[in-house]
Design a protein around this motif. Structure first.
Motif, PDB file in Angstrom:
ATOM      1  N   SER A  81      17.679  -4.889   9.581  1.00 42.43           N
ATOM      2  CA  SER A  81      17.757  -3.679   8.773  1.00 42.43           C
ATOM      3  C   SER A  81      17.892  -2.433   9.652  1.00 42.43           C
ATOM      4  O   SER A  81      16.954  -2.081  10.371  1.00 42.43           O
ATOM      5  CB  SER A  81      16.519  -3.528   7.894  1.00 42.43           C
ATOM      6  OG  SER A  81      16.592  -2.319   7.172  1.00 42.43           O
ATOM      7  N   TYR A  93      17.873   0.415   8.494  1.00 39.79           N
ATOM      8  CA  TYR A  93      17.153   1.460   7.766  1.00 39.79           C
ATOM      9  C   TYR A  93      15.673   1.510   8.114  1.00 39.79           C
ATOM     10  O   TYR A  93      15.016   2.502   7.859  1.00 39.79           O
ATOM     11  CB  TYR A  93      17.303   1.249   6.254  1.00 39.79           C
ATOM     12  CG  TYR A  93      18.736   1.168   5.817  1.00 39.79           C
ATOM     13  CD1 TYR A  93      19.535   2.308   5.790  1.00 39.79           C
ATOM     14  CD2 TYR A  93      19.308  -0.035   5.443  1.00 39.79           C
ATOM     15  CE1 TYR A  93      20.855   2.244   5.409  1.00 39.79           C
ATOM     16  CE2 TYR A  93      20.632  -0.110   5.051  1.00 39.79           C
ATOM     17  CZ  TYR A  93      21.403   1.033   5.040  1.00 39.79           C
ATOM     18  OH  TYR A  93      22.710   0.963   4.654  1.00 39.79           O
ATOM     19  N   HIS A  94      15.135   0.443   8.648  1.00 42.79           N
ATOM     20  CA  HIS A  94      13.706   0.390   8.976  1.00 42.79           C
ATOM     21  C   HIS A  94      13.477   1.111  10.294  1.00 42.79           C
ATOM     22  O   HIS A  94      14.204   0.885  11.261  1.00 42.79           O
ATOM     23  CB  HIS A  94      13.241  -1.061   9.057  1.00 42.79           C
ATOM     24  CG  HIS A  94      11.764  -1.215   9.041  1.00 42.79           C
ATOM     25  ND1 HIS A  94      11.005  -1.113  10.173  1.00 42.79           N
ATOM     26  CD2 HIS A  94      10.915  -1.432   8.017  1.00 42.79           C
ATOM     27  CE1 HIS A  94       9.740  -1.279   9.864  1.00 42.79           C
ATOM     28  NE2 HIS A  94       9.660  -1.476   8.549  1.00 42.79           N
ATOM     29  N   ARG A 115      15.107  -8.729   7.718  1.00 43.61           N
ATOM     30  CA  ARG A 115      14.766  -8.819   6.293  1.00 43.61           C
ATOM     31  C   ARG A 115      15.530  -9.972   5.654  1.00 43.61           C
ATOM     32  O   ARG A 115      16.595 -10.349   6.126  1.00 43.61           O
ATOM     33  CB  ARG A 115      15.159  -7.508   5.585  1.00 43.61           C
ATOM     34  CG  ARG A 115      14.614  -6.221   6.186  1.00 43.61           C
ATOM     35  CD  ARG A 115      13.156  -6.026   5.904  1.00 43.61           C
ATOM     36  NE  ARG A 115      12.879  -6.140   4.488  1.00 43.61           N
ATOM     37  CZ  ARG A 115      12.435  -5.159   3.722  1.00 43.61           C
ATOM     38  NH1 ARG A 115      12.213  -3.973   4.231  1.00 43.61           N
ATOM     39  NH2 ARG A 115      12.191  -5.381   2.447  1.00 43.61           N
ATOM     40  N   LEU A 170      23.223  -8.151   3.670  1.00 44.83           N
ATOM     41  CA  LEU A 170      23.371  -6.701   3.751  1.00 44.83           C
ATOM     42  C   LEU A 170      24.836  -6.427   4.045  1.00 44.83           C
ATOM     43  O   LEU A 170      25.463  -7.155   4.820  1.00 44.83           O
ATOM     44  CB  LEU A 170      22.496  -6.115   4.856  1.00 44.83           C
ATOM     45  CG  LEU A 170      22.412  -4.595   4.908  1.00 44.83           C
ATOM     46  CD1 LEU A 170      21.576  -4.062   3.748  1.00 44.83           C
ATOM     47  CD2 LEU A 170      21.812  -4.128   6.217  1.00 44.83           C
ATOM     48  N   ASN A 212      20.311  -4.519  -1.552  1.00 42.69           N
ATOM     49  CA  ASN A 212      19.375  -4.508  -0.420  1.00 42.69           C
ATOM     50  C   ASN A 212      19.515  -3.226   0.377  1.00 42.69           C
ATOM     51  O   ASN A 212      18.508  -2.649   0.824  1.00 42.69           O
ATOM     52  CB  ASN A 212      19.602  -5.729   0.476  1.00 42.69           C
ATOM     53  CG  ASN A 212      19.079  -6.992  -0.141  1.00 42.69           C
ATOM     54  OD1 ASN A 212      18.212  -6.972  -1.010  1.00 42.69           O
ATOM     55  ND2 ASN A 212      19.603  -8.126   0.300  1.00 42.69           N
ATOM     56  N   GLU A 240      16.421  -0.563   0.882  1.00 38.18           N
ATOM     57  CA  GLU A 240      15.930  -0.272   2.220  1.00 38.18           C
ATOM     58  C   GLU A 240      16.215   1.154   2.682  1.00 38.18           C
ATOM     59  O   GLU A 240      15.461   1.726   3.457  1.00 38.18           O
ATOM     60  CB  GLU A 240      16.509  -1.257   3.217  1.00 38.18           C
ATOM     61  CG  GLU A 240      16.042  -2.686   2.957  1.00 38.18           C
ATOM     62  CD  GLU A 240      16.766  -3.688   3.811  1.00 38.18           C
ATOM     63  OE1 GLU A 240      17.233  -3.342   4.919  1.00 38.18           O
ATOM     64  OE2 GLU A 240      16.869  -4.852   3.371  1.00 38.18           O
TER      65      GLU A 240
END
Length: 96
Positions: A43, A45-46, A52, A56, A90, A94
């Protein structure tokens, strides 16, 4: 054997397959299968970066693909379209 292909038919085939190639270039899938055989993605975005579950996707490619590419995918590749939509969901979950 349908016989020789005319120049007009060859031109139409070239245009068709060039368009199909470009239509299938996007969106890009950012997923892989882990050691347990599950689809996962890293991810972006994290804040710490996290692996995850699920697919995606990114880079939709063109502003009006909802009018052209996605209807085509629903007819020709419905299973792939399901994974693409799950990937967009997703990304929304996220990254907002």
């Amino acid at each position: 054997d349908p016989g020789p292909i005319s120049q007009t038919t060859l031109k139409h085939l070239t245009v068709f397959y060039s368009g199909l190639y470009r239509a299938l270039t996007f969106p890009r899938k950012l997923e892989e299968v882990n050691a347990e055989g599950r689809v996962v993605h890293y991810s972006p975005y994290h804040p710490r970066g996290e692996v995850r579950p699920g697919p995606l996707v990114t880079d939709n490619g063109f502003w009006d693909t909802f009018r052209t590419v996605y209807p085509m995918l629903s007819l020709l590749y419905p299973d792939e379209l399901g994974a693409i939509v799950e990937g967009w969901v997703n990304a929304f979950k996220e990254g907002g």
